[in-house]
Design a protein around this motif. Structure first.
Motif, PDB file in Angstrom:
ATOM      1  N   GLY A   6       0.840  -1.202   0.000  1.00  0.00           N
ATOM      2  CA  GLY A   6       0.000   0.000   0.000  1.00  0.00           C
ATOM      3  C   GLY A   6       0.863   1.235   0.000  1.00  0.00           C
ATOM      4  N   ASN A   7       0.265   2.385   0.251  1.00  0.00           N
ATOM      5  CA  ASN A   7       1.042   3.612   0.288  1.00  0.00           C
ATOM      6  C   ASN A   7       1.783   3.790   1.602  1.00  0.00           C
ATOM      7  N   THR A   8       1.396   3.028   2.625  1.00  0.00           N
ATOM      8  CA  THR A   8       2.080   3.108   3.910  1.00  0.00           C
ATOM      9  C   THR A   8       2.728   1.780   4.276  1.00  0.00           C
ATOM     10  N   ALA A   9       1.947   0.749   4.305  1.00  0.00           N
ATOM     11  CA  ALA A   9       2.402  -0.538   4.834  1.00  0.00           C
ATOM     12  C   ALA A   9       2.461  -1.604   3.744  1.00  0.00           C
ATOM     13  N   LYS A  46       1.996  -5.954   3.417  1.00  0.00           N
ATOM     14  CA  LYS A  46       1.430  -7.088   4.142  1.00  0.00           C
ATOM     15  C   LYS A  46       1.712  -8.367   3.369  1.00  0.00           C
ATOM     16  N   ARG A  66       3.096  -7.732   8.650  1.00  0.00           N
ATOM     17  CA  ARG A  66       2.888  -6.383   8.148  1.00  0.00           C
ATOM     18  C   ARG A  66       4.141  -5.589   8.482  1.00  0.00           C
ATOM     19  N   TYR A  84       6.898  -1.903   7.237  1.00  0.00           N
ATOM     20  CA  TYR A  84       7.052  -0.610   6.578  1.00  0.00           C
ATOM     21  C   TYR A  84       8.405  -0.534   5.889  1.00  0.00           C
ATOM     22  N   ASP A  86      -5.714  -2.478  -5.625  1.00  0.00           N
ATOM     23  CA  ASP A  86      -6.179  -2.894  -4.291  1.00  0.00           C
ATOM     24  C   ASP A  86      -7.701  -2.814  -4.208  1.00  0.00           C
ATOM     25  N   GLY A 131      -7.479   3.016   4.904  1.00  0.00           N
ATOM     26  CA  GLY A 131      -6.020   2.936   4.930  1.00  0.00           C
ATOM     27  C   GLY A 131      -5.430   4.329   4.823  1.00  0.00           C
ATOM     28  N   THR A 132      -4.311   4.451   4.130  1.00  0.00           N
ATOM     29  CA  THR A 132      -3.687   5.749   3.890  1.00  0.00           C
ATOM     30  C   THR A 132      -4.714   6.699   3.276  1.00  0.00           C
ATOM     31  N   ALA A 133      -5.420   6.179   2.278  1.00  0.00           N
ATOM     32  CA  ALA A 133      -6.614   6.841   1.765  1.00  0.00           C
ATOM     33  C   ALA A 133      -7.816   6.044   2.267  1.00  0.00           C
ATOM     34  N   LYS A 174      -4.886   9.161   9.293  1.00  0.00           N
ATOM     35  CA  LYS A 174      -3.562   9.683   9.608  1.00  0.00           C
ATOM     36  C   LYS A 174      -3.201  10.863   8.691  1.00  0.00           C
ATOM     37  N   GLY A 183      -8.698  -2.309   6.025  1.00  0.00           N
ATOM     38  CA  GLY A 183      -7.704  -1.243   6.162  1.00  0.00           C
ATOM     39  C   GLY A 183      -7.213  -1.102   7.595  1.00  0.00           C
ATOM     40  N   GLY A 184      -6.054  -0.457   7.722  1.00  0.00           N
ATOM     41  CA  GLY A 184      -5.387  -0.333   9.019  1.00  0.00           C
ATOM     42  C   GLY A 184      -6.192   0.418  10.072  1.00  0.00           C
ATOM     43  N   ASP A 185      -7.167   1.229   9.633  1.00  0.00           N
ATOM     44  CA  ASP A 185      -7.922   2.049  10.584  1.00  0.00           C
ATOM     45  C   ASP A 185      -9.340   1.544  10.818  1.00  0.00           C
TER      46      ASP A 185
END
Ligand SMILES: Nc1ncnc2c1ncn2[C@@H]1O[C@H](COP(=O)(O)OP(=O)(O)OP(=O)(O)O)[C@@H](O)[C@H]1O
Ligand SMILES: CC(C)(CO)[C@@H](O)C(=O)NCCC(=O)O
Ligand SMILES: [K+]
Length: 252
Positions: A15-18, A20, A35, A37, A103, A124-126, A148, A214-216
């Protein structure tokens, strides 16, 4: 260290951050492994694993894919790369498939398994929304900044703002930190509520499943869905699930 697991195929989502990694299991859900970075950490992780093939879905810069290609070649691994494409029982609605995030397309593929209407939210990032009917027709979606990213944007464009690192125990912020955290969480919850509200009239009166990934995803509480009759599924690895289906069904 204990005995190493041997996997035929590893699934990798960047992804744009992480990033997996999961193990592919024929006709089963993938087994989530790790997961992390950054490319260096990814390389170090992959070097420790015993596997033959690597299936990749990336929305990061193409440079990363080039680096992974080189890495796979050096390590004697077969790299297969998922791209948004036609077929697989899904009619996505972008005129130019290469501009529709792989994705997002893979989450459609994962949701298609249930053959119901699907409202897919990836926090996620977005934060993205994708709506698909029970015939596999992708009706479209939304893209907005993630939790974030919203906070980072505020910090960058102001001098007095700070962000809480832990969830506040109040609903209305009584400090700058809490006010920023709670405001951005409210924007995320509002996105979800609007997504359900505006999707409802577009979908036939058959079963609808809401997928959260997503992460959030934990920032979206159950109360958000109280006014809706939809079944809600929290599927943290929905993109990897889709990648697994793509790997299984793709023409060789
Ligand atoms: N160590 C971390 N660094 C950055 N973000 C983190 C971290 N731990 C948790 N997060 C959360 O994960 C979110 C990113 O979600 P996710 O893991 O789905 O990223 P991603 O896969 O890069 O997203 P996208 O696919 O949109 O690029 C951030 O908004 C942040 O709140
Ligand atoms: C929207 C993101 C960043 C979400 O990860 C990704 O899917 C992407 O870069 N998509 C391309 C733009 C689009 O899907 O319309
Ligand atoms: K994601």
């Amino acid at each position: 260290m204990g005995a190493k697991s041997v996997f035929a195929t590893l699934l990798l989502e960047v992804g744009n951050t992480a990033w997996k990694v999961a193990a592919y299991r024929p006709h089963q859900q993938p087994e989530f492994l790790q997961r992390g970075y950054g490319f260096e950490a990814l390389k170090a992780y992959l070097q420790q694993q015993v596997f033959a093939d690597l299936a990749l879905a990336s929305v990061a810069a193409s440079e990363l894919t080039d680096n992974l290609r080189q890495f796979a070649q050096q390590q004697n691994k077969k790299l297969v790369i998922a791209e948004t494409q036609a077929g697989f029982g899904i009619a996505h609605c972008y005129a130019n498939p290469s501009t529709y995030g792989v994705d997002r397309w893979l989450t459609l593929l994962a949701a298609r398994a249930a053959q119901t209407n699907a409202i897919i939210i990836d926090a996620g990032t977005a934060v993205t929304l994708d709506v698909m009917d029970d015939q596999g027709r992708h009706l479209g979606g939304w893209i907005s900044p993630g939790f974030k990213l919203m906070q980072e944007a505020l910090l960058q464009r102001s001098s007095k703002l700070r962000v809480a690192t832990q969830a506040p125990s109040e609903t209305l912020g009584t400090s700058t930190e809490n006010a920023v955290y709670l405001g951005c969480q409210a924007a995320l919850r509002g996105f979800v509520e609007q997504a359900l509200q505006q999707s409802q009239p577009k979908l036939a009166d058959t079963r609808t499943v809401v997928y959260l990934t997503g992460g959030d995803l934990d920032l979206i509480p159950e109360e958000t869905f109280e006014r809706f009759v939809y079944q809600v599924q929290r599927r943290p690895h929905l993109v990897l699930e889709g990648l697994s289906r793509w790997f299984e069904q793709r023409p060789e």
